[in-house]
Enzyme design. Structure first.
Site, PDB file in Angstrom:
ATOM      1  N   PRO A   1      -1.064   3.224   4.600  1.00  0.00           N
ATOM      2  CG  PRO A   1      -2.417   3.196   2.719  1.00  0.00           C
ATOM      3  CD  PRO A   1      -1.019   3.452   3.154  1.00  0.00           C
TER       4      PRO A   1
ATOM      5  CG  ASN B   1      -2.103  -0.954   1.026  1.00  0.00           C
ATOM      6  OD1 ASN B   1      -2.494  -1.226  -0.103  1.00  0.00           O
ATOM      7  ND2 ASN B   1      -2.654  -1.452   2.114  1.00  0.00           N
ATOM      8  CG  HIS B   2       2.128   3.000  -3.439  1.00  0.00           C
ATOM      9  ND1 HIS B   2       2.535   3.425  -4.688  1.00  0.00           N
ATOM     10  CD2 HIS B   2       2.586   1.734  -3.325  1.00  0.00           C
ATOM     11  CE1 HIS B   2       3.212   2.460  -5.285  1.00  0.00           C
ATOM     12  NE2 HIS B   2       3.244   1.414  -4.481  1.00  0.00           N
ATOM     13  NE  ARG B   3       3.884   9.789   0.802  1.00  0.00           N
ATOM     14  CZ  ARG B   3       5.152  10.135   0.985  1.00  0.00           C
ATOM     15  NH1 ARG B   3       5.568  10.536   2.162  1.00  0.00           N
ATOM     16  NH2 ARG B   3       6.007  10.104  -0.008  1.00  0.00           N
TER      17      ARG B   3
ATOM     18  CB  THR C   1      -0.051   7.025  -4.980  1.00  0.00           C
ATOM     19  OG1 THR C   1      -0.083   6.888  -6.407  1.00  0.00           O
ATOM     20  CG2 THR C   1      -1.398   7.465  -4.461  1.00  0.00           C
TER      21      THR C   1
END
Ligand SMILES: CC(C)(COP(=O)(O)OP(=O)(O)OC[C@H]1O[C@@H](n2cnc3c(N)ncnc32)[C@H](O)[C@@H]1OP(=O)(O)O)[C@@H](O)C(=O)NCCC(=O)NCCS
Length: 212
Positions: free
Chosen positions: A112, A83-85, A91
């Site tokens: 996340p 999960n990326h920011r 992102t």
């Protein structure tokens, strides 16, 4: 002998594609119960860990799979490291390319995090199932081929699709509750052996009369 050896990598020498996963796990953040297998003719199933992606110890999430699960070819467990920011303009993970871009390395709090991925006992995952971070799949669930499991799946249901949704319960509420308490997967190999016919029958009355 009351069945195959749960400590064997390939419990049946005549089916080399089937591998008891517990015996090939090397990562401390993956836990798999006895008799749970992965089936892949191309690799002998021993590459299961390669199907658990973006799984970094510093993130702290675990993949926990119970006993007697059947996992079809091409499964993908996508873990939290994928999960990326997201609460930012972009992102794009600049930091992983270094050369100065690491000045924008996100903190763990900015990423996340959905927690551990948990698969119960006696779960059947059809081929090419993708399980997203933090999902819990209940005991006795069946996940149809090519499903993308993005949310929790209740025990003893058949679920399929993208997003994976419950198609139907497998049994009535009373029997489901009975089986969840029975927890046959925790019996000794001998007791399982003795009750194998009842466990493998569709005669639910026979199941209710099981003697241990
Ligand atoms: C899910 C499965 C077990 C069938 O379960 P079932 O309860 O008999 O379901 P049905 O075939 O009656 O289908 C019920 C509905 O679900 C849908 N469905 C079934 N499997 C599906 C799947 N994999 N993806 C999306 N939808 C699916 C059907 O189209 C049907 O939809 P409808 O009600 O709109 O017509 C089977 O389709 C499946 O995916 N098996 C996996 C086989 C496999 O991958 N084995 C690998 C070796 S372990």
């Amino acid at each position: 002998m009351f069945g195959p050896d749960p400590n064997a990598v390939h419990p049946n020498e005549h089916i080399p594609s089937v591998c008891y996963i517990k015996n090939v796990i090397t990562r401390p953040n993956i836990q798999v119960g006895d008799y749970t297998y992965y089936d892949d003719a191309a690799t002998g199933g021993e590459d299961f860990e390669a199907h658990v992606t973006h799984h970094y110890e510093f993130i702290g999430d675990r993949l926990i799979i119970g006993k007697f699960c059947a996992i079809g070819k091409g499964v993908e467990f996508v873990m939290n490291g994928a999960n990326h920011r997201m609460a930012s303009v972009t992102t794009y993970p600049f930091n992983i390319f270094a050369h100065g871009w690491e000045k924008c390395t996100p903190t763990l709090e900015e990423l996340p995090f959905k927690g551990d991925t948990v698969v119960g006992n006696d779960v059947w995952l059809g081929q090419n199932v993708t399980v997203l971070p933090g999902v819990h799949i209940g005991d006795g669930a069946i996940i149809g081929a090519n499903s993308v499991v993005a949310a929790d799946i209740p025990p003893y249901t058949v679920a399929a699709g993208n997003p994976c949704r419950v198609i139907r319960p497998r049994f009535d509420a009373e029997l489901t509750e009975y089986l969840l308490k029975l927890r046959w997967w925790d019996w000794s190999p001998e007791v399982i052996f003795r009750n194998l016919k009842a466990l493998c029958s569709g005669d639910l009355e026979q199941i209710r009369r099981i003697e241990r």
